[in-house]
Design an enzyme around this catalytic site. Structure first.
Site, PDB file in Angstrom:
ATOM      1  N   ARG A 130       0.943  -1.266   0.115  1.00 50.34           N
ATOM      2  CA  ARG A 130       0.138  -0.018   0.174  1.00 50.34           C
ATOM      3  C   ARG A 130       0.995   1.179   0.033  1.00 50.34           C
ATOM      4  O   ARG A 130       1.953   1.149   0.652  1.00 50.34           O
ATOM      5  CB  ARG A 130      -0.855  -0.016   1.272  1.00 50.34           C
ATOM      6  CG  ARG A 130      -1.930  -1.256   1.141  1.00 50.34           C
ATOM      7  CD  ARG A 130      -2.569  -1.056   2.646  1.00 50.34           C
ATOM      8  NE  ARG A 130      -3.526  -2.259   2.771  1.00 50.34           N
ATOM      9  CZ  ARG A 130      -3.301  -3.374   3.394  1.00 50.34           C
ATOM     10  NH1 ARG A 130      -2.272  -3.687   3.805  1.00 50.34           N
ATOM     11  NH2 ARG A 130      -4.303  -4.378   3.359  1.00 50.34           N
ATOM     12  N   LYS A 155      -2.148  -2.278   8.024  1.00 48.45           N
ATOM     13  CA  LYS A 155      -3.229  -2.230   8.087  1.00 48.45           C
ATOM     14  C   LYS A 155      -3.686  -3.235   9.225  1.00 48.45           C
ATOM     15  O   LYS A 155      -3.517  -4.501   8.928  1.00 48.45           O
ATOM     16  CB  LYS A 155      -4.256  -2.506   6.883  1.00 48.45           C
ATOM     17  CG  LYS A 155      -5.634  -1.980   6.884  1.00 48.45           C
ATOM     18  CD  LYS A 155      -6.267  -1.853   5.441  1.00 48.45           C
ATOM     19  CE  LYS A 155      -7.681  -1.746   5.543  1.00 48.45           C
ATOM     20  NZ  LYS A 155      -8.234  -1.553   4.412  1.00 48.45           N
ATOM     21  N   HIS A 261      -2.592   2.927  -5.915  1.00 52.16           N
ATOM     22  CA  HIS A 261      -3.245   1.416  -5.550  1.00 52.16           C
ATOM     23  C   HIS A 261      -3.346   0.668  -6.588  1.00 52.16           C
ATOM     24  O   HIS A 261      -3.467  -0.629  -6.439  1.00 52.16           O
ATOM     25  CB  HIS A 261      -4.582   1.787  -4.683  1.00 52.16           C
ATOM     26  CG  HIS A 261      -4.593   0.789  -3.814  1.00 52.16           C
ATOM     27  ND1 HIS A 261      -4.018   0.577  -2.483  1.00 52.16           N
ATOM     28  CD2 HIS A 261      -5.772   0.147  -3.663  1.00 52.16           C
ATOM     29  CE1 HIS A 261      -4.448  -0.535  -1.973  1.00 52.16           C
ATOM     30  NE2 HIS A 261      -5.587  -0.873  -2.429  1.00 52.16           N
ATOM     31  N   HIS A 287      -4.275  -9.662   3.420  1.00 53.94           N
ATOM     32  CA  HIS A 287      -5.415  -9.839   3.860  1.00 53.94           C
ATOM     33  C   HIS A 287      -5.681 -10.385   4.797  1.00 53.94           C
ATOM     34  O   HIS A 287      -5.134 -11.632   4.935  1.00 53.94           O
ATOM     35  CB  HIS A 287      -6.102 -10.266   2.142  1.00 53.94           C
ATOM     36  CG  HIS A 287      -6.087  -9.152   1.233  1.00 53.94           C
ATOM     37  ND1 HIS A 287      -6.358  -9.369  -0.075  1.00 53.94           N
ATOM     38  CD2 HIS A 287      -5.978  -7.859   1.273  1.00 53.94           C
ATOM     39  CE1 HIS A 287      -6.301  -8.512  -0.726  1.00 53.94           C
ATOM     40  NE2 HIS A 287      -5.884  -7.487   0.011  1.00 53.94           N
ATOM     41  N   TYR A 296      -9.785 -10.662  -7.137  1.00 54.22           N
ATOM     42  CA  TYR A 296      -8.638 -10.434  -8.177  1.00 54.22           C
ATOM     43  C   TYR A 296      -8.896 -11.568  -9.107  1.00 54.22           C
ATOM     44  O   TYR A 296      -8.427 -11.427 -10.437  1.00 54.22           O
ATOM     45  CB  TYR A 296      -7.300 -10.215  -7.877  1.00 54.22           C
ATOM     46  CG  TYR A 296      -7.076  -9.055  -6.804  1.00 54.22           C
ATOM     47  CD1 TYR A 296      -7.069  -7.904  -7.546  1.00 54.22           C
ATOM     48  CD2 TYR A 296      -6.709  -9.170  -5.567  1.00 54.22           C
ATOM     49  CE1 TYR A 296      -6.899  -6.797  -6.485  1.00 54.22           C
ATOM     50  CE2 TYR A 296      -6.549  -8.107  -4.697  1.00 54.22           C
ATOM     51  CZ  TYR A 296      -6.477  -6.894  -5.378  1.00 54.22           C
ATOM     52  OH  TYR A 296      -6.213  -5.782  -4.465  1.00 54.22           O
TER      53      TYR A 296
END
Length: 335
Positions: A130, A155, A261, A287, A296
């Site tokens: 990111r 994150k 991104h 994730h 994706y």
């Protein structure tokens, strides 16, 4: 609001989360004519969230952020449990697929950039970071021996390890050498410290001035830290990279609405195209849920699930190809 700041600091919430939550709590208080939140409850929260959807036309994610802000306020700050909040007018959540670049498009955009910003964009695409994770990289996070990058406090306050592209090694080493020279100059001028997460500075008093803790992509000027007023060198602001990518997209006449991104989206999609396991891609991206990574699979280059268009099939059978296509196009435009 002081209570909110104290609780969020205690729970290690990021400054951005604090800023967002404070914004929505203030909006909530103003919406109800500055009444104290202790006097308000489920009904007032319901009307505020419905107002955001019906009058302000906010997105579903924005409405959810406002709800999470208020839930945090009542649960952790006011210690006032809430009942179930039902019958809220929900903002519609559009199903958007991420903007994914082809391999050629990604390289073209990166090729239109220069210097440090070009290296940052290359890391976004080559490592799947990111933009904030890339900006916050420190020298010690790069491991040339194992060809890996350690993403710390990503994150959700999660650490993870992703790949360091072998082709970027000389450029990263050159960047580290530049940071080393910059740091040496800062130290000679009586500065050279960098901010450390949480209480590490108290635990390791000399760490802020050590080279390994310096940001890999430092800001061009020194600035003061709001909490302590100390003059330190922060990392490069993310908006600088965002503007550079936008300008590169413009110069390459790209029609896609690509952002920094988009490189992360492209990293994931191209790995899946190359046959890598989706669980591996999930770990590299950081994730929490594999369902997030599953999006994706919908944007792979084998569009349409490898189904051949009937037009292509018919032209192949007749061996017509595209000869004579221009002649017919005149009648089409005329019609």
């Amino acid at each position: 609001m002081d209570q909110l700041a104290s609780v969020m600091l205690l729970r290690h919430c990021s400054p951005r989360t604090h800023e967002a939550y404070a914004h929505w709590i203030k909006k909530f208080i103003l919406f109800h004519n500055k009444r104290h939140p202790r006097e308000l409850g489920e009904e007032e929260i319901r009307s505020f969230l419905s107002y955001l959807a019906e009058q302000q036309h906010v997105s579903a994610s924005t409405q959810n952020q406002a709800l999470n802000s208020l839930l945090f306020l009542y649960k952790h700050v006011l210690n006032k449990p809430l009942g179930r909040i039902t019958e809220v007018v929900r903002a519609r959540r559009p199903k958007h697929l991420p903007v994914v670049l082809t391999r050629e498009e990604a390289i073209r955009i990166i090729g239109a950039m220069n210097g440090t910003l070009k290296l940052m964009a290359s890391i976004l695409y080559g490592s799947g970071l990111r933009i904030q994770e890339c900006a916050r990289l420190r020298i010690k996070d790069v491991d040339f021996q194992s060809l890996s990058i350690v993403v710390r406090d990503g994150k959700g306050e999660k650490d993870r390890i992703t790949m360091l592209p072998q082709s970027l090694i000389p450029y990263v080493q050159q960047q580290i050498e530049s940071v080393k020279q910059l740091h040496k100059r800062d130290v000679s001028e009586g500065f050279g410290e960098v901010s450390l997460p949480y209480a590490l500075e108290r635990k390791y008093p000399n760490a802020p001035i050590e080279l390994g803790w310096q940001y890999l992509f430092p800001a061009s000027i020194r600035s003061s830290v709001p909490e302590s007023q100390k003059i330190r060198r922060h990392h490069l602001d993310e908006s600088v990279l965002q503007r550079a990518v936008k300008e590169a997209v413009r110069r390459t006449h790209m029609l896609k609405q690509a952002t920094p991104h988009s490189f992360r989206h492209s990293f994931a999609t191209h790995l899946l195209e190359s046959g890598y396991d989706i669980r591996t891609v999930q770990q590299l991206l950081g994730h929490k849920d594999v369902r997030t990574t599953m999006i994706y699979t919908h944007v792979l280059n084998k569009r349409g699930l490898a189904v051949r268009s009937p037009l292509d099939e018919q032209m192949r059978v007749q061996e017509v190809g595209y000869r004579g296509w221009g002649e017919g196009s005149k009648s089409i435009h005329a019609a």
